[in-house]
Design a protein around this motif. Sequence first.
Motif, PDB file in Angstrom:
ATOM      1  N   PRO A   1       0.800  -1.225   0.000  1.00 51.89           N
ATOM      2  CA  PRO A   1       0.000   0.000   0.000  1.00 51.89           C
ATOM      3  C   PRO A   1       0.835   1.278   0.000  1.00 51.89           C
ATOM      4  O   PRO A   1       0.337   2.332  -0.356  1.00 51.89           O
ATOM      5  N   TRP A   2       2.113   1.210   0.338  1.00 50.41           N
ATOM      6  CA  TRP A   2       2.948   2.394   0.365  1.00 50.41           C
ATOM      7  C   TRP A   2       3.514   2.746  -1.011  1.00 50.41           C
ATOM      8  O   TRP A   2       4.050   3.813  -1.196  1.00 50.41           O
ATOM      9  N   GLN A   3       3.409   1.844  -1.987  1.00 47.61           N
ATOM     10  CA  GLN A   3       4.014   2.073  -3.295  1.00 47.61           C
ATOM     11  C   GLN A   3       3.039   2.543  -4.359  1.00 47.61           C
ATOM     12  O   GLN A   3       3.472   2.902  -5.441  1.00 47.61           O
ATOM     13  N   ARG A   4       1.786   2.502  -4.100  1.00 42.40           N
ATOM     14  CA  ARG A   4       0.854   2.876  -5.165  1.00 42.40           C
ATOM     15  C   ARG A   4      -0.219   3.803  -4.621  1.00 42.40           C
ATOM     16  O   ARG A   4      -0.641   3.687  -3.480  1.00 42.40           O
ATOM     17  N   PRO A   5      -0.630   4.736  -5.451  1.00 43.75           N
ATOM     18  CA  PRO A   5      -1.733   5.583  -5.031  1.00 43.75           C
ATOM     19  C   PRO A   5      -3.030   4.779  -5.079  1.00 43.75           C
ATOM     20  O   PRO A   5      -3.162   3.822  -5.844  1.00 43.75           O
ATOM     21  N   GLY A   6      -3.939   5.145  -4.267  1.00 44.53           N
ATOM     22  CA  GLY A   6      -5.195   4.419  -4.257  1.00 44.53           C
ATOM     23  C   GLY A   6      -6.228   5.158  -3.453  1.00 44.53           C
ATOM     24  O   GLY A   6      -5.983   6.228  -2.899  1.00 44.53           O
ATOM     25  N   GLU A   7      -7.363   4.567  -3.408  1.00 46.51           N
ATOM     26  CA  GLU A   7      -8.450   5.143  -2.644  1.00 46.51           C
ATOM     27  C   GLU A   7      -8.147   5.015  -1.154  1.00 46.51           C
ATOM     28  O   GLU A   7      -7.588   4.018  -0.703  1.00 46.51           O
ATOM     29  N   THR A   8      -8.496   6.022  -0.412  1.00 44.41           N
ATOM     30  CA  THR A   8      -8.175   6.054   1.014  1.00 44.41           C
ATOM     31  C   THR A   8      -8.760   4.866   1.756  1.00 44.41           C
ATOM     32  O   THR A   8      -8.110   4.265   2.611  1.00 44.41           O
ATOM     33  N   MET A   9      -9.967   4.508   1.423  1.00 37.84           N
ATOM     34  CA  MET A   9     -10.622   3.396   2.120  1.00 37.84           C
ATOM     35  C   MET A   9      -9.917   2.075   1.830  1.00 37.84           C
ATOM     36  O   MET A   9      -9.726   1.250   2.729  1.00 37.84           O
ATOM     37  N   THR A  10      -9.507   1.855   0.592  1.00 37.38           N
ATOM     38  CA  THR A  10      -8.811   0.620   0.231  1.00 37.38           C
ATOM     39  C   THR A  10      -7.459   0.533   0.926  1.00 37.38           C
ATOM     40  O   THR A  10      -7.097  -0.521   1.469  1.00 37.38           O
ATOM     41  N   LEU A  11      -6.704   1.628   0.924  1.00 36.98           N
ATOM     42  CA  LEU A  11      -5.399   1.624   1.581  1.00 36.98           C
ATOM     43  C   LEU A  11      -5.545   1.417   3.085  1.00 36.98           C
ATOM     44  O   LEU A  11      -4.773   0.665   3.691  1.00 36.98           O
ATOM     45  N   SER A  12      -6.534   2.059   3.684  1.00 39.55           N
ATOM     46  CA  SER A  12      -6.759   1.879   5.121  1.00 39.55           C
ATOM     47  C   SER A  12      -7.130   0.439   5.456  1.00 39.55           C
ATOM     48  O   SER A  12      -6.681  -0.115   6.459  1.00 39.55           O
ATOM     49  N   LEU A  13      -7.934  -0.157   4.608  1.00 38.89           N
ATOM     50  CA  LEU A  13      -8.336  -1.542   4.820  1.00 38.89           C
ATOM     51  C   LEU A  13      -7.138  -2.486   4.709  1.00 38.89           C
ATOM     52  O   LEU A  13      -6.962  -3.387   5.542  1.00 38.89           O
ATOM     53  N   GLU A  14      -6.296  -2.272   3.700  1.00 32.96           N
ATOM     54  CA  GLU A  14      -5.112  -3.133   3.528  1.00 32.96           C
ATOM     55  C   GLU A  14      -4.162  -2.995   4.711  1.00 32.96           C
ATOM     56  O   GLU A  14      -3.660  -3.986   5.237  1.00 32.96           O
TER      57      GLU A  14
END
Length: 88
Positions: A38-51
């Motif tokens: 999750p630290w290497q790619r941009p993404g939706e906040t909810m998806t990154l928080s979940l991961e």
Amino acid sequence: MSRAPYEDHGTGENAAVPAAGGLALLALGGWLLTTSRPWQRPGETMTLSLEWGVSGALLLSGLALLARCVKTVHGAEPTSPADRPGNG
């Protein structure tokens, strides 16, 4: 020269399955963290928080389970006074 006998910590049979479960949780959490990255790619906040949350929860619960098993096996007091160090 007299050598002290090995201190008996018991069999630890009641801690084997939870310890294996703790190791499995640690492995699964580490695998999830390294594959999702999750630290290497941009993404939706909810998806990154979940991961981050799921992998962190797996790692922490695995570590807690493993620590409890180590305490069960190595932290137990000897059952009888004759088994305590210094009595032999």
